[in-house]
Design a protein around this motif. Structure first.
Motif, PDB file in Angstrom:
ATOM      1  N   ARG A 188       0.842  -1.202   0.000  1.00  0.00           N
ATOM      2  CA  ARG A 188       0.000   0.000   0.000  1.00  0.00           C
ATOM      3  C   ARG A 188       0.874   1.246   0.000  1.00  0.00           C
ATOM      4  O   ARG A 188       0.623   2.183  -0.725  1.00  0.00           O
ATOM      5  CB  ARG A 188      -0.922   0.022   1.233  1.00  0.00           C
ATOM      6  CG  ARG A 188      -2.035  -0.990   1.268  1.00  0.00           C
ATOM      7  CD  ARG A 188      -3.218  -0.681   0.354  1.00  0.00           C
ATOM      8  NE  ARG A 188      -3.803   0.647   0.478  1.00  0.00           N
ATOM      9  CZ  ARG A 188      -4.726   1.016   1.364  1.00  0.00           C
ATOM     10  NH1 ARG A 188      -5.207   0.159   2.227  1.00  0.00           N
ATOM     11  NH2 ARG A 188      -5.213   2.247   1.372  1.00  0.00           N
ATOM     12  N   HIS A 262      -6.797  -4.396   3.201  1.00  0.00           N
ATOM     13  CA  HIS A 262      -5.875  -3.807   2.231  1.00  0.00           C
ATOM     14  C   HIS A 262      -6.063  -4.391   0.836  1.00  0.00           C
ATOM     15  O   HIS A 262      -5.846  -3.706  -0.154  1.00  0.00           O
ATOM     16  CB  HIS A 262      -4.435  -3.981   2.690  1.00  0.00           C
ATOM     17  CG  HIS A 262      -4.181  -3.354   4.020  1.00  0.00           C
ATOM     18  ND1 HIS A 262      -4.409  -2.016   4.245  1.00  0.00           N
ATOM     19  CD2 HIS A 262      -3.768  -3.873   5.201  1.00  0.00           C
ATOM     20  CE1 HIS A 262      -4.128  -1.736   5.514  1.00  0.00           C
ATOM     21  NE2 HIS A 262      -3.750  -2.842   6.110  1.00  0.00           N
ATOM     22  N   ALA A 263      -6.426  -5.648   0.764  1.00  0.00           N
ATOM     23  CA  ALA A 263      -6.618  -6.276  -0.547  1.00  0.00           C
ATOM     24  C   ALA A 263      -7.298  -7.619  -0.376  1.00  0.00           C
ATOM     25  O   ALA A 263      -7.140  -8.287   0.652  1.00  0.00           O
ATOM     26  CB  ALA A 263      -5.280  -6.462  -1.250  1.00  0.00           C
ATOM     27  N   TYR A 267      -7.214 -10.305  -5.489  1.00  0.00           N
ATOM     28  CA  TYR A 267      -6.249  -9.292  -5.937  1.00  0.00           C
ATOM     29  C   TYR A 267      -4.827  -9.804  -5.769  1.00  0.00           C
ATOM     30  O   TYR A 267      -3.995  -9.705  -6.654  1.00  0.00           O
ATOM     31  CB  TYR A 267      -6.430  -7.998  -5.132  1.00  0.00           C
ATOM     32  CG  TYR A 267      -5.352  -6.971  -5.422  1.00  0.00           C
ATOM     33  CD1 TYR A 267      -5.500  -6.064  -6.469  1.00  0.00           C
ATOM     34  CD2 TYR A 267      -4.171  -6.940  -4.679  1.00  0.00           C
ATOM     35  CE1 TYR A 267      -4.502  -5.138  -6.757  1.00  0.00           C
ATOM     36  CE2 TYR A 267      -3.166  -6.019  -4.967  1.00  0.00           C
ATOM     37  CZ  TYR A 267      -3.334  -5.121  -5.998  1.00  0.00           C
ATOM     38  OH  TYR A 267      -2.346  -4.230  -6.296  1.00  0.00           O
TER      39      TYR A 267
ATOM     40  N   GLY B 652      -2.876  -1.803 -10.235  1.00  0.00           N
ATOM     41  CA  GLY B 652      -3.787  -0.835  -9.633  1.00  0.00           C
ATOM     42  C   GLY B 652      -3.090   0.236  -8.814  1.00  0.00           C
ATOM     43  O   GLY B 652      -3.742   1.042  -8.156  1.00  0.00           O
ATOM     44  N   LEU B 690      -6.158   8.005  -0.968  1.00  0.00           N
ATOM     45  CA  LEU B 690      -5.471   6.764  -1.346  1.00  0.00           C
ATOM     46  C   LEU B 690      -5.264   5.764  -0.202  1.00  0.00           C
ATOM     47  O   LEU B 690      -5.159   4.563  -0.459  1.00  0.00           O
ATOM     48  CB  LEU B 690      -4.092   7.092  -1.937  1.00  0.00           C
ATOM     49  CG  LEU B 690      -4.080   7.952  -3.210  1.00  0.00           C
ATOM     50  CD1 LEU B 690      -2.637   8.237  -3.637  1.00  0.00           C
ATOM     51  CD2 LEU B 690      -4.833   7.267  -4.346  1.00  0.00           C
ATOM     52  N   TYR B 691      -5.156   6.228   1.029  1.00  0.00           N
ATOM     53  CA  TYR B 691      -4.660   5.321   2.069  1.00  0.00           C
ATOM     54  C   TYR B 691      -5.559   5.182   3.295  1.00  0.00           C
ATOM     55  O   TYR B 691      -5.816   4.080   3.761  1.00  0.00           O
ATOM     56  CB  TYR B 691      -3.278   5.790   2.549  1.00  0.00           C
ATOM     57  CG  TYR B 691      -2.283   5.929   1.428  1.00  0.00           C
ATOM     58  CD1 TYR B 691      -1.744   4.794   0.826  1.00  0.00           C
ATOM     59  CD2 TYR B 691      -1.905   7.180   0.943  1.00  0.00           C
ATOM     60  CE1 TYR B 691      -0.847   4.909  -0.219  1.00  0.00           C
ATOM     61  CE2 TYR B 691      -1.004   7.301  -0.102  1.00  0.00           C
ATOM     62  CZ  TYR B 691      -0.483   6.169  -0.684  1.00  0.00           C
ATOM     63  OH  TYR B 691       0.393   6.290  -1.717  1.00  0.00           O
ATOM     64  N   PRO B 771     -11.112   4.997  -0.228  1.00  0.00           N
ATOM     65  CA  PRO B 771      -9.864   5.388  -0.875  1.00  0.00           C
ATOM     66  C   PRO B 771      -9.554   4.497  -2.075  1.00  0.00           C
ATOM     67  O   PRO B 771     -10.086   3.386  -2.187  1.00  0.00           O
ATOM     68  CB  PRO B 771      -8.828   5.173   0.234  1.00  0.00           C
ATOM     69  CG  PRO B 771      -9.389   4.087   1.083  1.00  0.00           C
ATOM     70  CD  PRO B 771     -10.882   4.255   1.035  1.00  0.00           C
ATOM     71  N   LYS B 773      -7.569   2.258  -3.223  1.00  0.00           N
ATOM     72  CA  LYS B 773      -6.604   1.200  -2.978  1.00  0.00           C
ATOM     73  C   LYS B 773      -6.338   0.483  -4.292  1.00  0.00           C
ATOM     74  O   LYS B 773      -7.222   0.433  -5.157  1.00  0.00           O
ATOM     75  CB  LYS B 773      -7.178   0.187  -1.985  1.00  0.00           C
ATOM     76  CG  LYS B 773      -7.562   0.763  -0.665  1.00  0.00           C
ATOM     77  CD  LYS B 773      -7.992  -0.331   0.292  1.00  0.00           C
ATOM     78  CE  LYS B 773      -9.501  -0.421   0.394  1.00  0.00           C
ATOM     79  NZ  LYS B 773      -9.935  -1.175   1.583  1.00  0.00           N
ATOM     80  N   PRO B 774      -5.163  -0.120  -4.442  1.00  0.00           N
ATOM     81  CA  PRO B 774      -4.875  -0.839  -5.692  1.00  0.00           C
ATOM     82  C   PRO B 774      -5.969  -1.860  -6.031  1.00  0.00           C
ATOM     83  O   PRO B 774      -6.353  -2.000  -7.192  1.00  0.00           O
ATOM     84  CB  PRO B 774      -3.548  -1.537  -5.409  1.00  0.00           C
ATOM     85  CG  PRO B 774      -2.955  -0.859  -4.241  1.00  0.00           C
ATOM     86  CD  PRO B 774      -4.032  -0.130  -3.510  1.00  0.00           C
ATOM     87  N   ASP B 775      -6.454  -2.551  -5.014  1.00  0.00           N
ATOM     88  CA  ASP B 775      -7.493  -3.553  -5.247  1.00  0.00           C
ATOM     89  C   ASP B 775      -8.750  -2.902  -5.833  1.00  0.00           C
ATOM     90  O   ASP B 775      -9.358  -3.407  -6.777  1.00  0.00           O
ATOM     91  CB  ASP B 775      -7.823  -4.247  -3.915  1.00  0.00           C
ATOM     92  CG  ASP B 775      -8.652  -5.508  -4.112  1.00  0.00           C
ATOM     93  OD1 ASP B 775      -9.094  -5.759  -5.253  1.00  0.00           O
ATOM     94  OD2 ASP B 775      -8.853  -6.233  -3.128  1.00  0.00           O
TER      95      ASP B 775
END
Lengths: 292, 800
Positions: A188, A262-263, A267, B652, B690-691, B771, B773-775
């Protein structure tokens, strides 16, 4: 966030530490760099009755060159291996991976042995140890024994070290001059534990075929894991992006990532394959002859 | 400006407090060490919603070093509850908006029931904090679990569990404001869009958590209290009210405070409990909040869901806007309508919107109370309206910058009445500014045209560059008042005391710059005192981007009045006409005759009472004036943020390549400190985009109670932020200043969301939630969105 009461022991030799461990057994917890243990204590998630602090033991902090590689003392700070000219020369993969561990301040305290024995599945060093086929030398009441990396990480936060044993050193075979390698991870933020990560080492034979490839994944299973099937599928092949992509489907069998805030697991699986392909591309480009 | 300006206002002077703070010379609450001090720790609820059947404290009391344990039962009748909200509503606002307002009154320790994970249940005092925490662990509480209310929409269902039994639903307040006829405008418009936007819950996360030390005396005080607060005067008032004490005999000091960001703007249970314990024990008591406590006991922010419909013409001009939104308020509502009404008051942004209807509903849930956090309702509004502007641009295939230019309030429209009331009961009226110019300067700074070309070229290499714009206006410097006492002491030194209370802004520096210009002295010749109830009788505190406007103007006005007195006194001493005198270089002299002068020190000595007095007849002794400034209404700052990002569409991950803030907050006192405020705000906005995310599970358990899981951006995540300053002076105050403390945090979520949509425009991605997040980015890429033209969503909310 103050720890529950505990007795504090700070032996000045490995022998004294082993004796203390013998006395207190599983009531004791070993303190190395404290980058994982201290938060657990302060959050009272762990309440050991004894802390055995290894930070006074100078004999466990060293980086030594061996004929076939190098050995690193368990209490060597991560920043020391990051800055070591010897490691950069003989095992540059370790230098590169270490930069991904937390931040400078964390690496100044965190130790090589502490990270390996804590065995967080998202940490970099266990995957490095797997990829380089490192050996773990542990010392205990039964004497000294050597555990190969592939037998060291047993389960989530669990290693083959016995309750009466302390990790003394890790030996790494030197990387061959023409080896390609790469460390890639997605986190992250910079310095966070990886959502997914891969360490890869690769050699080509004189004919340009993959002579040896090792792929270690982190953050995507209960421990760091070697992707042995994918490695086998690539061996003796001429490196080609299609073959690599096809083989990356085999990663599915070794990954069993968690889902958290977080994921998702999905993913992490997806990105493991992406990173592995990218890492192999990068490793190939470093071999000096690999052109996909 | 009148007076003896010597040009310190406008200079980037290095903050004088910085060296002290950076060298570790600051004194924070945790640094207050007193003889005989004891330490408190709080037992907090582990359940989101439960009845307390029994609390057994015997094991805790048995531990060596434990002095006292108090539970809700012990303080019932001893400590009064908090008010339902700390907000004051002007009558004109109440009459016009007619909100439904109701709220439970929190108690300092839970009485029979807990309403969120983290609610204080008991407090322990021990010889040290370690023992206090051991004792907290040793207390046994028997709970009967109740169903937790976690989803604010479900909380509104007729059969929903009630967070507070004394009310007949979970609505804490509700309002509707209108301008024109939004329903008709939307019905008749050629184009319309309907979207649902969610702005998640995150928090201030200051470096210093909260903390309180209370000590008996010293004489004549009954109590001295140090608190990490933004509002020492409010803390003093609540201690007096809730403990039944004489307010004037309590002194509250906010020492150095390591960040406030809004959550420290009201009074918390520990600020009442620690003084109470001190009075009970006759000993100093210290409580310092740890980080895990902070996440479950200090107010959270944001957390709104909007159903918005927007109508526009062929050129992209907005015809009407209808918004229904919910704010998840958690279990209590310490700051009333502040956030929700701010959202409504700022939803129009810098745009002309002829027809408007906004309905806001604040809902009780079993979570940590929600209160202002840097931006306080504005980032949510800006996320909604700025996403809408981009959707209009996309629908009409126009450049996002062009759509904004077509809708902006123009410089010649100033002052512009936006047709609704602000929370101070006055019309929302943009006082000055040049929005098109602010945008143009931002576009120039990022080199917009060439970025668009680069974007095109990179796409050929399957690299995805995105440019996102976020515009806002911000009502700053809200009332109701702030005071300043300006004095010249007997050594001739200027001292200005204010009711503001800095927590990192650099007040000492900027207020001394203002005073230096007013008095024609060097800023180092001015002492600034604040954060102490003994320095001025009434104080507002520092929040709402207000201190430069309100305390700055109070210093100005108090100085002007003191100057009048000094001129009269000097005229008397110099036997001159006051009109012939001038002030400068720490003296008053006859214009053109610098040798005929009397120094500040001589004036101060002449102004004493008694035998040494040289005062003219009927002049009161002392060189000191206090002025309380009540602003007519807020000043309106504005800014444009542009985020430039690159997205890795396989992982992502979003990389921030550039970030530009083009900013107008009126006349700038210290551009360097302005930049610092903007940088910090943008960093927090990037965090939100983002976080940062506070996550609860379905049982109301918080999943993000350490920095392991609550991710704040670090130096590696925040790009170099570039600022462009415009200065449109406010006509509302003599300094021409506007506020800027919150601004930086307001637009990043909108700008970054728009940048992501822009980067991924080939994939028809929309961002309605943060946010990023890449996911979430990969999930958006995987979504096949169907966006038929002119579709209006069915209202999703069933609002009361």
């Amino acid at each position: 966030m103050k720890p529950a009461p505990f007795e504090y022991v700070a032996p000045e030799s490995l022998q004294a530490a082993l004796e203390a461990l013998g006395r207190h057994g599983s009531d004791a917890k070993i303190l190395a760099g404290g980058q994982s243990l201290m938060p657990l204590l302060n959050l009272r998630l762990l309440k050991p009755s004894v802390i055995i602090d290894l930070n006074q033991i100078d004999e466990l902090s060293y980086i030594v060159e061996l004929p076939a590689g190098l050995s690193i003392g368990a209490m060597t700070r991560q920043s020391k291996i990051e800055d070591s000219e010897l490691i950069r020369r003989r095992c540059p993969l370790i230098s590169e991976a270490t930069k991904h561990i937390g931040h400078v301040a964390i690496r100044h305290r965190g130790t090589v042995g502490g990270s390996l024995v804590h065995a967080d599945p998202s940490a970099e060093l266990p995957a490095v140890a797997l990829a380089l086929d490192a050996n773990f030398q542990v010392v205990g009441s039964r004497g000294i024994r050597t555990i190969p990396a592939q037998q060291f990480f047993l389960d989530y936060l669990t290693t083959a070290i016995g309750p009466d044993e302390i990790l003394k050193e890790i030996t790494f075979p030197a990387m061959q001059p023409n080896t390609g390698y790469a460390v890639l991870e997605v986190a992250r933020r910079h310095g966070d534990f990886a959502l997914a990560g891969v360490v890869t080492v690769l050699n080509l034979d004189a004919g340009g075929k993959i002579a040896d490839v090792r792929i270690a994944l982190f953050g995507v299973a209960l421990t760091a894991v070697r992707a042995l099937k994918m490695e086998a599928a690539l061996k003796d092949h001429r490196p080609d992006l299609n073959i690599i992509r096809e083989a990356s489907a085999l990663l599915d069998e070794v990954t069993d990532p968690p889902s958290d805030i977080h994921a998702s697991a999905e993913y992490r699986k997806k990105v493991t394959a992406i990173l592995t392909v990218r890492a192999l591309e990068r490793a190939l480009s470093r071999c000096g002859k690999g052109e996909i | 400006m009148t007076g003896t300006a010597s040009g310190f206002i406008g200079q980037s002077m290095k903050p004088r407090e910085a060296t002290r703070l950076l060298k570790g010379g600051g004194v924070y609450v945790a640094d207050i060490h007193l003889p005989n001090i004891v330490h408190a720790a709080v037992l907090r609820s582990t359940h989101a919603h439960a009845r307390i059947l029994n609390i057994d404290v015997n094991n805790a009391l048995r531990l060596d070093g434990v002095i006292l344990v108090l539970t809700g039962r012990d303080i019932a009748g001893q400590i009064l509850p908090f008010p339902d909200s700390f907000e004051i509503h002007p009558a004109s606002w109440l009459e016009n908006v007619k909100p439904v307002l109701k709220g439970p009154r929190p108690t300092v320790l839970a009485q029979g029931k807990v309403h969120y994970v983290g609610e204080p249940v008991a407090i322990v005092v021990a010889e040290d904090r370690y023992i206090a925490e051991d004792a907290v662990d040793a207390i046994f509480v028997e709970y009967e679990e109740l169903p937790a209310v976690v989803d604010p929409e479900e909380a509104l269902r007729p059969d929903a569990t009630l967070v507070h039994q004394e009310f007949d639903d979970n609505v804490m307040f509700h309002f509707n404001i209108k301008k024109g006829d939004a329903d008709r405008a939307i019905r008749d418009a050629p184009h319309k869009l309907g979207e649902r936007f969610r702005h998640h819950r995150y928090c201030g996360a200051p470096m210093e958590c909260r903390g309180v030390v209370a000590s008996p005396g010293p004489k004549p005080e009954l109590l001295t209290v140090w608190s990490s607060t933004q509002v020492p005067h409010s803390v003093r008032r609540q201690i007096a009210v809730q403990l039944g004490l004489i307010e004037d005999r309590i002194r509250v000091i906010a020492p150095n405070v390591g960040g406030g960001f809004g959550p420290k703007v009201f009074v918390y249970p520990e600020e009442i409990l620690v003084p109470y314990l001190t009075l009970q024990l006759g000993r100093p008591v210290k409580w310092v909040e740890d980080r895990r406590e902070h996440f479950i006991s200090t107010a959270h922010g944001r957390d709104q869901v909007h159903d918005v419909e927007i109508a526009f013409d062929e050129e992209g001009r907005i015809l009407g806007l209808r918004d229904r939104f919910l704010l998840d308020n958690g279990a209590y509502n310490p700051m009333g309508v502040t956030d929700a009404y701010n959202t409504a008051a700022h939803l129009q942004g810098p745009y002309k919107i002829p027809n408007l209807s906004i309905t806001g509903t604040c809902v009780a849930t079993n979570k940590v109370p929600n209160a202002p956090y840097r931006g306080a309702g504005r980032p949510e509004a800006v996320f909604v309206i700025e996403r809408c502007l981009d959707l209009i641009a996309k629908r009409l295939e126009l450049d996002p910058a062009e759509v904004r230019l077509r809708n902006f309030v123009q410089p010649e429209d100033m002052p512009y009445n936006a047709g609704i009331l602000y929370r101070d009961g006055q019309p929302v009226c943009y006082d000055s500014g040049n929005y098109p110019e602010t945008l143009q300067r931002a576009l120039d700074a990022v080199n917009y045209a060439s970025l668009r070309r680069e974007q095109k070229a990179l796409r050929q290499q399957k690299r995805y560059l995105g440019i996102g714009i976020g515009c806002y206006v911000e009502g700053t410097g809200v009332g109701s008042f702030e005071g300043a006492k300006v004095q010249i002491d007997s050594s001739g030194h200027i001292i200005a005391s204010t009711g503001a209370s800095a927590h990192g802004q650099g007040h000492e520096t900027i207020f001394s710059q203002i005073a230096a210009d007013l008095w024609g002295v060097d800023p180092n010749q001015v002492t600034i005192i604040e954060g102490d109830t003994n320095c001025i009788p009434y104080g507002g505190g520092t929040f709402g981007s207000r201190s430069t406007v309100n305390a700055g103007t109070a210093i100005f006005e108090a100085s002007a009045r003191l100057k009048e007195k000094i001129l009269k006194l000097a005229a008397h001493l110099l036997e001159a006409n006051p009109a012939d005198l001038e002030i400068g270089q720490e003296k008053v002299s006859v214009r053109g005759l610098p040798q005929r002068a009397v120094s500040f020190r001589e004036l101060a000595r002449a102004a004493v009472p008694g035998w040494a007095s040289q005062l003219p007849e009927a002049m009161e002794p002392g060189l000191e004036t206090t002025f309380y400034y009540v602003p007519p209404t807020v000043t309106w700052a504005n800014a444009i943020h542009i985020a430039v990002i690159e997205v890795d569409i396989e992982t992502g991950k979003i990389e921030l390549r550039d970030y530009v803030v083009s900013h107008d907050s009126g006349r700038l006192v210290n551009p360097m400190l302005v930049d610092g405020q903007i940088h910090g705000g943008v960093a927090q906005g990037i965090g939100g985009a983002l976080y940062e995310e506070l996550v609860y599970d379905q049982d109301g358990q918080i999943l993000t109670s350490t920095f392991m899981n609550y991710l704040i951006p670090g130096s590696m995540e925040v790009p170099k932020i570039r600022t462009v300053h415009l200065e449109s002076p406010s006509p509302l105050n003599p300094l021409g200043v506007k506020g800027l403390g919150e601004g930086g945090a307001i637009a990043p979520p909108a700008a970054i969301a728009n940048a992501l949509v822009d980067a991924l425009s080939l994939f028809n991605v929309e961002v309605n939630e943060l946010p990023l997040k890449p996911d979430r980015v990969l999930q958006l890429l995987g979504k096949d969105r169907d966006r038929s033209k002119g579709k209006i969503l069915e209202p999703n909310l069933n609002l009361p």
